[in-house]
Enzyme design. Structure first.
Site, PDB file in Angstrom:
ATOM      1  N   CYS A  99      46.038  36.593  10.903  1.00  0.00           N
ATOM      2  CA  CYS A  99      44.628  36.379  11.236  1.00  0.00           C
ATOM      3  C   CYS A  99      43.929  37.726  11.192  1.00  0.00           C
ATOM      4  O   CYS A  99      44.251  38.625  11.977  1.00  0.00           O
ATOM      5  CB  CYS A  99      44.476  35.740  12.615  1.00  0.00           C
ATOM      6  SG  CYS A  99      42.742  35.516  13.104  1.00  0.00           S
TER       7      CYS A  99
ATOM      8  N   HIS B  91      45.200  30.236   1.281  1.00  0.00           N
ATOM      9  CA  HIS B  91      43.767  29.960   1.178  1.00  0.00           C
ATOM     10  C   HIS B  91      43.407  29.328  -0.162  1.00  0.00           C
ATOM     11  O   HIS B  91      43.998  29.656  -1.205  1.00  0.00           O
ATOM     12  CB  HIS B  91      42.960  31.251   1.310  1.00  0.00           C
ATOM     13  CG  HIS B  91      42.842  31.749   2.716  1.00  0.00           C
ATOM     14  ND1 HIS B  91      41.775  31.437   3.532  1.00  0.00           N
ATOM     15  CD2 HIS B  91      43.665  32.534   3.452  1.00  0.00           C
ATOM     16  CE1 HIS B  91      41.946  32.015   4.715  1.00  0.00           C
ATOM     17  NE2 HIS B  91      43.082  32.686   4.690  1.00  0.00           N
TER      18      HIS B  91
ATOM     19  N   GLU C  32      39.308  26.436   8.882  1.00  0.00           N
ATOM     20  CA  GLU C  32      40.612  27.022   9.167  1.00  0.00           C
ATOM     21  C   GLU C  32      41.619  25.934   9.517  1.00  0.00           C
ATOM     22  O   GLU C  32      41.327  25.057  10.329  1.00  0.00           O
ATOM     23  CB  GLU C  32      40.521  28.016  10.331  1.00  0.00           C
ATOM     24  CG  GLU C  32      39.878  29.335   9.972  1.00  0.00           C
ATOM     25  CD  GLU C  32      40.151  30.388  11.034  1.00  0.00           C
ATOM     26  OE1 GLU C  32      41.341  30.635  11.338  1.00  0.00           O
ATOM     27  OE2 GLU C  32      39.175  30.949  11.564  1.00  0.00           O
TER      28      GLU C  32
ATOM     29  N   CYS D 117      36.021  33.955   9.627  1.00  0.00           N
ATOM     30  CA  CYS D 117      37.463  33.986   9.367  1.00  0.00           C
ATOM     31  C   CYS D 117      37.765  35.247   8.582  1.00  0.00           C
ATOM     32  O   CYS D 117      37.307  35.408   7.442  1.00  0.00           O
ATOM     33  CB  CYS D 117      37.896  32.745   8.589  1.00  0.00           C
ATOM     34  SG  CYS D 117      39.651  32.736   8.129  1.00  0.00           S
TER      35      CYS D 117
ATOM     36  N   GLY E  19      39.941  34.573   5.575  1.00  0.00           N
ATOM     37  CA  GLY E  19      39.115  33.826   4.634  1.00  0.00           C
ATOM     38  C   GLY E  19      38.161  34.742   3.883  1.00  0.00           C
ATOM     39  O   GLY E  19      37.957  34.596   2.672  1.00  0.00           O
TER      40      GLY E  19
END
Length: 263
Positions: A73, A149, A198, A207, A210
């Site tokens: 993260c 992703h 997410e 994010c 992201g």
């Protein structure tokens, strides 16, 4: 047993952080889900546990709001660097590094991975443009930046019904570890306007991984030039990347409050 915690946020993506480097803390999906609950617990997008590491200054483990443990993260990494001053962090998604310059935190997430089995996908496909479609969304790029992703480029990311399409894409059988879903459009000044669904958390204000995945996909497809600004509801990140180099992400991380809770 009472344990101290810190609440932090990065662009509105919020975290509850427990430091278990000196005193171990047993964490599992059930406890993480209870602590993340905004009505019955402390409330957060992700719960973070810091543990000792023999590879880095500390090990960071991450549980989503739904109790699922994930590899990486970006926003949490910035928050951990801001909180602890650690320059090297071990995660399930790889070894990360970070540094602080005032209220701005730079994190290196390592090199992105583009192999279908590295994302991972359930079977071989061209990850530059998957031959798949969900409603108006089609042909996404797929990559891993420590976690998986998809990136869709659309004329206007604000008009996409991501709250409806996100769950279906996240749980598509083509993605054995589920997947994060990003929809992005190119602003007139070259910045990326991004919204992210997410996995395990749903729509979030921002994010970090992201933003990194979307920036890499845009730079790789020559839709953007490094470094690129990625604008999200919660704020803006600056992402720099070139082939065969690690991704570098820079943005804010804020300490909200500290507290204690009986576990």
């Amino acid at each position: 047993m009472r344990r101290r915690f810190d609440k932090m946020e990065g662009l509105g993506n919020d975290f509850v952080i427990f430091d278990a480097r000196r005193e171990a803390l047993a964490m599992d999906a059930t406890l993480a889900r209870r602590l993340a609950d905004r009505q019955l617990g402390i409330g957060c997008d992700q719960l973070i546990l810091l543990e000792p590491s023999d590879r880095a200054e500390l090990r960071m483990r991450i549980w989503n709001h739904d109790g699922s443990e994930v590899q990486s993260c970006g926003n949490a990494t910035r928050c951990v660097v801001a909180l602890t001053g650690a320059r090297t962090i071990e995660t399930a998604g790889g070894l990360l590094s970070g540094s602080a310059a005032g209220d701005r935190i730079e994190v290196s997430l390592g090199e992105p991975r583009f192999g279908w089995d590295e994302v991972p996908l359930d079977y071989p496909m061209d990850t530059a443009a998957l031959p798949m479609r969900w409603g108006p969304l089609e042909g996404p790029a797929a990559l891993s930046v420590g976690n998986p992703h998809l990136v869709f480029f659309v004329p206007d990311s604000a008009t996409v019904s991501l709250d409806e399409l996100g769950p279906a894409i996240e749980h598509d059988p083509a993605f054995p570890e589920r997947i994060n879903v990003n929809v992005a459009s190119i602003a007139p000044d070259g910045a990326l306007q991004l919204r992210t669904w997410e996995r395990g958390a749903g729509l979030t204000r921002a994010c970090g991984t992201g933003a990194c995945a979307t920036a890499v996909a845009a730079i790789r497809a020559r839709r953007a030039v490094s470094p690129v600004e990625v604008r999200m509801t919660g704020g803006t990140l600056r992402v720099a990347w070139a082939p065969s180099e690690p991704i570098r992400m820079t943005g804010a991380a804020t300490h909200v409050f500290s507290g204690e809770i009986a576990l």
